[in-house]
Design a protein around this motif. Structure first.
Motif, PDB file in Angstrom:
ATOM      1  N   HIS A 100      -1.754   5.352   3.827  1.00 43.06           N
ATOM      2  CA  HIS A 100      -1.632   4.003   3.253  1.00 43.06           C
ATOM      3  C   HIS A 100      -2.285   3.021   4.207  1.00 43.06           C
ATOM      4  O   HIS A 100      -2.548   3.356   5.374  1.00 43.06           O
ATOM      5  CB  HIS A 100      -0.160   3.647   3.013  1.00 43.06           C
ATOM      6  CG  HIS A 100       0.692   3.658   4.258  1.00 43.06           C
ATOM      7  ND1 HIS A 100       0.725   2.621   5.153  1.00 43.06           N
ATOM      8  CD2 HIS A 100       1.518   4.616   4.769  1.00 43.06           C
ATOM      9  CE1 HIS A 100       1.544   2.911   6.138  1.00 43.06           C
ATOM     10  NE2 HIS A 100       2.034   4.122   5.939  1.00 43.06           N
TER      11      HIS A 100
ATOM     12  N   ASP B  32       1.995  11.830  -8.233  1.00 44.54           N
ATOM     13  CA  ASP B  32       1.087  12.336  -9.270  1.00 44.54           C
ATOM     14  C   ASP B  32       0.520  13.697  -8.876  1.00 44.54           C
ATOM     15  O   ASP B  32       0.455  14.613  -9.696  1.00 44.54           O
ATOM     16  CB  ASP B  32      -0.074  11.360  -9.505  1.00 44.54           C
ATOM     17  CG  ASP B  32       0.367  10.124 -10.281  1.00 44.54           C
ATOM     18  OD1 ASP B  32       1.518  10.139 -10.783  1.00 44.54           O
ATOM     19  OD2 ASP B  32      -0.413   9.163 -10.377  1.00 44.54           O
ATOM     20  N   ALA B  33       0.118  13.832  -7.620  1.00 45.55           N
ATOM     21  CA  ALA B  33      -0.484  15.089  -7.158  1.00 45.55           C
ATOM     22  C   ALA B  33       0.539  16.220  -7.201  1.00 45.55           C
ATOM     23  O   ALA B  33       0.231  17.344  -7.608  1.00 45.55           O
ATOM     24  CB  ALA B  33      -1.031  14.915  -5.746  1.00 45.55           C
TER      25      ALA B  33
ATOM     26  N   SER C 119       0.824  -1.205   0.000  1.00 42.94           N
ATOM     27  CA  SER C 119       0.000   0.000   0.000  1.00 42.94           C
ATOM     28  C   SER C 119       0.864   1.263   0.000  1.00 42.94           C
ATOM     29  O   SER C 119       0.496   2.293  -0.575  1.00 42.94           O
ATOM     30  CB  SER C 119      -0.927  -0.016   1.220  1.00 42.94           C
ATOM     31  OG  SER C 119      -1.633   1.178   1.329  1.00 42.94           O
TER      32      SER C 119
ATOM     33  N   TYR D 124      -1.103  17.226  -0.497  1.00 38.32           N
ATOM     34  CA  TYR D 124      -0.401  16.153  -1.224  1.00 38.32           C
ATOM     35  C   TYR D 124      -0.294  14.880  -0.397  1.00 38.32           C
ATOM     36  O   TYR D 124       0.184  13.866  -0.871  1.00 38.32           O
ATOM     37  CB  TYR D 124       1.013  16.624  -1.618  1.00 38.32           C
ATOM     38  CG  TYR D 124       0.980  17.889  -2.445  1.00 38.32           C
ATOM     39  CD1 TYR D 124       0.473  17.876  -3.741  1.00 38.32           C
ATOM     40  CD2 TYR D 124       1.430  19.096  -1.915  1.00 38.32           C
ATOM     41  CE1 TYR D 124       0.421  19.036  -4.500  1.00 38.32           C
ATOM     42  CE2 TYR D 124       1.387  20.254  -2.666  1.00 38.32           C
ATOM     43  CZ  TYR D 124       0.873  20.217  -3.951  1.00 38.32           C
ATOM     44  OH  TYR D 124       0.823  21.360  -4.692  1.00 38.32           O
TER      45      TYR D 124
ATOM     46  N   VAL E  76      -1.168  11.481   1.278  1.00 36.13           N
ATOM     47  CA  VAL E  76      -2.056  10.333   1.068  1.00 36.13           C
ATOM     48  C   VAL E  76      -1.678   9.297   2.126  1.00 36.13           C
ATOM     49  O   VAL E  76      -0.490   9.063   2.374  1.00 36.13           O
ATOM     50  CB  VAL E  76      -1.864   9.727  -0.348  1.00 36.13           C
ATOM     51  CG1 VAL E  76      -2.754   8.511  -0.544  1.00 36.13           C
ATOM     52  CG2 VAL E  76      -2.133  10.773  -1.431  1.00 36.13           C
TER      53      VAL E  76
ATOM     54  N   THR F 231       1.614   2.146  -3.670  1.00 35.39           N
ATOM     55  CA  THR F 231       0.463   2.774  -4.346  1.00 35.39           C
ATOM     56  C   THR F 231       0.295   4.212  -3.886  1.00 35.39           C
ATOM     57  O   THR F 231       0.027   5.131  -4.657  1.00 35.39           O
ATOM     58  CB  THR F 231      -0.825   1.999  -3.988  1.00 35.39           C
ATOM     59  OG1 THR F 231      -0.527   0.613  -3.967  1.00 35.39           O
ATOM     60  CG2 THR F 231      -1.937   2.302  -4.956  1.00 35.39           C
ATOM     61  N   ARG F 232       0.431   4.408  -2.599  1.00 29.89           N
ATOM     62  CA  ARG F 232       0.286   5.731  -1.999  1.00 29.89           C
ATOM     63  C   ARG F 232       1.349   6.685  -2.522  1.00 29.89           C
ATOM     64  O   ARG F 232       1.065   7.865  -2.768  1.00 29.89           O
ATOM     65  CB  ARG F 232       0.372   5.491  -0.491  1.00 29.89           C
ATOM     66  CG  ARG F 232       0.607   6.574   0.444  1.00 29.89           C
ATOM     67  CD  ARG F 232       2.015   7.030   0.691  1.00 29.89           C
ATOM     68  NE  ARG F 232       1.980   7.810   1.889  1.00 29.89           N
ATOM     69  CZ  ARG F 232       2.828   7.711   2.887  1.00 29.89           C
ATOM     70  NH1 ARG F 232       3.849   6.906   2.802  1.00 29.89           N
ATOM     71  NH2 ARG F 232       2.668   8.431   3.962  1.00 29.89           N
TER      72      ARG F 232
ATOM     73  N   ASP G 215       2.753   6.551  -5.504  1.00 31.27           N
ATOM     74  CA  ASP G 215       2.324   6.916  -6.865  1.00 31.27           C
ATOM     75  C   ASP G 215       1.364   8.098  -6.801  1.00 31.27           C
ATOM     76  O   ASP G 215       1.478   9.057  -7.567  1.00 31.27           O
ATOM     77  CB  ASP G 215       1.589   5.741  -7.544  1.00 31.27           C
ATOM     78  CG  ASP G 215       2.511   4.561  -7.815  1.00 31.27           C
ATOM     79  OD1 ASP G 215       3.745   4.750  -7.742  1.00 31.27           O
ATOM     80  OD2 ASP G 215       1.995   3.460  -8.076  1.00 31.27           O
ATOM     81  N   ARG G 216       0.417   8.030  -5.884  1.00 29.31           N
ATOM     82  CA  ARG G 216      -0.609   9.075  -5.793  1.00 29.31           C
ATOM     83  C   ARG G 216      -0.019  10.404  -5.314  1.00 29.31           C
ATOM     84  O   ARG G 216      -0.383  11.478  -5.803  1.00 29.31           O
ATOM     85  CB  ARG G 216      -1.750   8.614  -4.887  1.00 29.31           C
ATOM     86  CG  ARG G 216      -2.538   7.450  -5.517  1.00 29.31           C
ATOM     87  CD  ARG G 216      -3.596   6.901  -4.583  1.00 29.31           C
ATOM     88  NE  ARG G 216      -4.540   7.930  -4.142  1.00 29.31           N
ATOM     89  CZ  ARG G 216      -5.320   7.810  -3.074  1.00 29.31           C
ATOM     90  NH1 ARG G 216      -5.266   6.723  -2.322  1.00 29.31           N
ATOM     91  NH2 ARG G 216      -6.146   8.772  -2.750  1.00 29.31           N
ATOM     92  N   MET G 217       0.882  10.338  -4.341  1.00 32.25           N
ATOM     93  CA  MET G 217       1.500  11.586  -3.864  1.00 32.25           C
ATOM     94  C   MET G 217       2.341  12.225  -4.963  1.00 32.25           C
ATOM     95  O   MET G 217       2.292  13.448  -5.168  1.00 32.25           O
ATOM     96  CB  MET G 217       2.344  11.324  -2.599  1.00 32.25           C
ATOM     97  CG  MET G 217       1.488  11.052  -1.364  1.00 32.25           C
ATOM     98  SD  MET G 217       2.433  10.955   0.188  1.00 32.25           S
ATOM     99  CE  MET G 217       2.867  12.688   0.448  1.00 32.25           C
TER     100      MET G 217
END
Ligand code: AMP
Ligand code: ZN
Ligand code: FE
Ligand code: FE
Length: 313
Positions: free
Chosen positions: A167, A107-108, A97, A163, A165, A100-101, A103-105
């Motif tokens: 997990h 991206d933001a 997790s 920013y 996220v 994945t988290r 990646d999201r941070m």
């Protein structure tokens, strides 16, 4: 006897290899050091070899990320079986997790024009390390966005940042049970950290105590005087072992090895509780059943490479 029970290496978000953390601990005049990387035991073997060579006591540990109702809780686990499937299952879940988290941070941040990629973050991690915000901070430093980890957290990565996220992480009371089932002891880490977003509720702490919590970190640089008083009162009222530690991250944080230490009597109580747990969890033989000859007594002579949890000078 100087004892520091909370440090991080490159197996998670510290900046020194496990062997170098141990060498630095020796140089700092410590007699016992625990390696407690986030959600991994990957540094244990290297640290144990280094500890035997440096003739310093090593306590094998891990800082387990936990989460309940949006409140992040850190649990220090010591002397457990690193192959225990229950605990490993949760750790692995958190580790995947975390990817994945990230990646999201990333991206933001990138969407707002901050020049950052996951590949750049990975360049700041050693192979197999537990991925965390400090690696993202290091990548932001390399990209010239900020000067150091601290500025990265202050501006972009703190818990209230747009920013940020979260997990997946195990429930804290469940984590206490899992550590115990794995033959270890658990200590609630920096419960009254001043920079924590949401405070730990009394009910949550009570649940963890009911689940078999063994100790509580009292002396930690993130505690103000009130935090120290509250943690030490919880220890007294509930019979928890009070600890003090540095939470050393090498050059990644200002925390210095041995800046807070654990009283030898408290440490002995923690070992006593580990012996009791392992005596009970063994397959009838009184041994924990995972190749441990049992915990030494404080000050006892231990041979190098004997597979015991601790090596004494
Ligand atoms: P994570 O587990 O990925 O959410 O990241 C949490 C880690 O960030 C913890 O280990 C903290 O030690 C580290 N951290 C939090 N604030 C700071 C800061 N201001 N400077 C350096 N490291 C920090
Ligand atoms: Zn950390
Ligand atoms: Fe922590
Ligand atoms: Fe820590």
């Amino acid at each position: 006897m100087r004892i520091d029970l909370h440090t991080h290496s490159t197996a998670s978000d510290g900046t020194q290899r496990p062997a170098d953390v141990v060498a630095s601990a020796r140089a700092a005049g410590l007699d016992v050091v625990a390696l407690t990387d986030h959600d991994t035991t990957a540094g244990w073997d290297e640290a144990a070899t280094a500890a035997a060579a440096a003739r310093i006591g090593l306590v094998r540990g891990m800082e387990v990320s936990c989460l309940r109702d949006g409140v992040s809780v850190h649990l220090l686990a010591y002397l457990f079986d690193p192959a225990d499937p229950g605990l490993i299952g949760e750790i692995e879940h958190a580790r995947s997790s975390r990817a994945t988290r990230m990646d999201r941070m990333v991206d933001a941040l990138a969407a707002d024009g901050i020049p950052i990629t996951v590949a750049a973050v990975r360049r700041h991690m050693s192979a197999g390390a537990t991925m965390g915000r400090p690696h993202l901070a290091d990548a932001l430093v390399t990209a010239g966005v900020v000067a150091d980890r601290r500025e990265a957290f202050d501006r972009y990565l703190h818990d209230d940042s747009p920013y940020y996220v979260s997990h997946y992480a195990v429930d804290p009371a469940r984590a206490v049970e899992l550590v115990r089932a794995a033959g270890g002891v658990s200590v609630l880490a920096h419960p009254f950290s001043m920079n924590r977003r949401l405070r730990l509720t009394d009910a949550l702490v009570a649940d963890m105590i009911d689940a078999g919590l063994d100790g509580i970190e009292v002396h930690h640089r993130d505690h103000d005087d009130d935090g120290v008083a509250r943690a030490s009162s919880l220890a007294r009222v509930h019979g928890l072992v009070p600890t003090g530690s540095s939470d050393y991250h090498g050059a990644g944080k200002p925390n210095r090895l041995g800046e807070n230490t654990t009283d030898p009597d408290a440490f002995e109580r923690l070992l006593e509780r580990a012996r009791a747990v392992q005596g009970k969890s063994g397959s009838g033989s009184g041994s924990p059943g995972w190749g441990s000859p049992g915990l030494p007594r404080l000050g006892e002579e231990q041979g190098a490479g004997s597979g015991v949890e601790m090596l004494w000078p």
